[in-house]
Design an enzyme around this catalytic site. Sequence first.
Site, mmCIF file in Angstrom:
data_model
loop_
_atom_site.group_PDB
_atom_site.id
_atom_site.type_symbol
_atom_site.label_atom_id
_atom_site.label_comp_id
_atom_site.label_asym_id
_atom_site.label_seq_id
_atom_site.Cartn_x
_atom_site.Cartn_y
_atom_site.Cartn_z
ATOM 1 N N HIS A 95 -18.248 -6.304 32.102
ATOM 2 C CA HIS A 95 -19.134 -5.716 33.111
ATOM 3 C C HIS A 95 -18.412 -4.738 34.038
ATOM 4 C CE1 HIS A 95 -22.278 -9.201 32.644
ATOM 5 N NE2 HIS A 95 -21.998 -8.584 31.521
ATOM 6 N N ASP B 35 -18.150 -10.932 31.374
ATOM 7 C CA ASP B 35 -18.516 -10.600 32.758
ATOM 8 C C ASP B 35 -17.530 -9.548 33.273
ATOM 9 O OD1 ASP B 35 -19.614 -10.695 35.376
ATOM 10 O OD2 ASP B 35 -20.115 -12.798 35.168
#
Length: 386
Positions: free
Chosen positions: A233, A210
């Site tokens: 991310h 993430d």
Amino acid sequence: MQIKSSMSKCAVLVLLILCLITKGHCQSKVFDLDDYGAVKGGEVDNSKALLKAWNDACKWKDGSKLVVSSGTYLVGSVLLTGPCNGPIEFQNKGTLKAPLGLSGDYWIEFRYIDGLAVSGGGSFIGAGPPKQGSPYLPTLLRFSFVTNSKAQNIKLSNSQSTHFNLFACNNTKLNQITVSSPEDSPNTDGIKIGESNGIKISDSTIASGDDCVAILRGSKNISVTGVKCGPGHGISIGSMGGSSDERVERIFVKNCHLLGTTNGLRIKTKATNNPGLVTKVRYENVFMTNVDNPIIFDQNYCPWKDCEKGDSKVRIRDVKFKNIHGTSRTNVAVNFHCSGSNPCDKIELRDIKIRFQSNAEKTISNCSNASGKAYGVQLPKSCLSS
Ligand SMILES: *[C@@H]1O[C@H](CO)[C@@H](O)[C@H](O)[C@H]1NC(C)=O
Ligand SMILES: *[C@@H]1O[C@H](CO)[C@@H](O)[C@H](O)[C@H]1NC(C)=O
Ligand SMILES: *[C@@H]1O[C@H](CO)[C@@H](O)[C@H](O)[C@H]1NC(C)=O
Ligand SMILES: CC(=O)N[C@H]1CO[C@H](CO)[C@@H](O)[C@@H]1O
């Protein structure tokens, strides 16, 4: 003999000066986890030993050091609370390992401490990675209500959720933090910050499933420098708009490298009716290698299905990008998708050079409701309205 004794006198003097400089930290009393009956090997639960060692170290008045020596120690969820009677160091020179199937809110949490240092070069290995669609799972390491502190030279891996969470912390430095988890492990943010002021993250390497760094509501004066991110991310602000009047301001991201991430520099807000503000954000000298969305504002952020469909009421204002170079894996290298009712304004782009990863195509920028100015090199061509 003569030489030896004058040399040792000299050594004592040097130590004394060092002690004065470091305000006596070199005299801190050591509390060794092994002296509390801890068993190495990763089979026996050492939670009780750790809590006892912590309580003794925390009570010590003139500075203490809890030492985890080399070896693997299994520990369950532990809450290490203050306030302590003096500065306290948690030196992990070995490996702390979470038991499989751990549940709850956190694995290791430090709370209500002024003057904490977590260090030692050791590892904190979580019970992850989580599966897609897992329920709410524990954060690996959390500082909450921690002030004037630091974490330095530690390795965090295999979290079931966020690796390192700072909540309601002030004036705290994170340096040489290594995070590693599989790219496909959901919700495993690297470092997540909320409700905190004066946080400095530097010289760290983050690979997870993430956001490498996520800066959430109530965060101000946050600097992120020398961070290598990927896979992951990207470096994100938000998501914002989950509740009313969320603010994020004075964010500095400098000298970072994003490598193969899904996003580079991202600000995300949900399209809810909650007003909020993201302002005074500075991105400088950021290098991207094959990033899907190198520069992106997403004001319709919708991580789950069934989001509200409308306009975000969070204002994005005064955000500057300077010297952002590298390659994009998609055509749209710059994407300002802003709210119709609260357009992004005072955006500045200075010397942007993001090519398509292969030379076959050109990169473009796509603006909706975004205004500001562009200076110097602009690849792709800026779409900001003035
Ligand atoms: C952090 O600083 C703010 C003021 O800037 C203060 O209200 C808050 O109590 C401080 N937090 C802690 C944990 O001391
Ligand atoms: C936040 O930054 C402002 C402006 O640089 C400064 O005045 C303030 O003291 C900073 N606060 C903290 C806690 O670092
Ligand atoms: C640009 O953004 C608009 C609005 O978000 C979208 O509809 C459009 O498809 C985008 N264009 C490209 C080329 O991605
Ligand atoms: C108020 C405003 O300018 N809204 C615009 C936001 O961007 C979309 C997409 O470009 C337009 O359709 C809106 O008119």
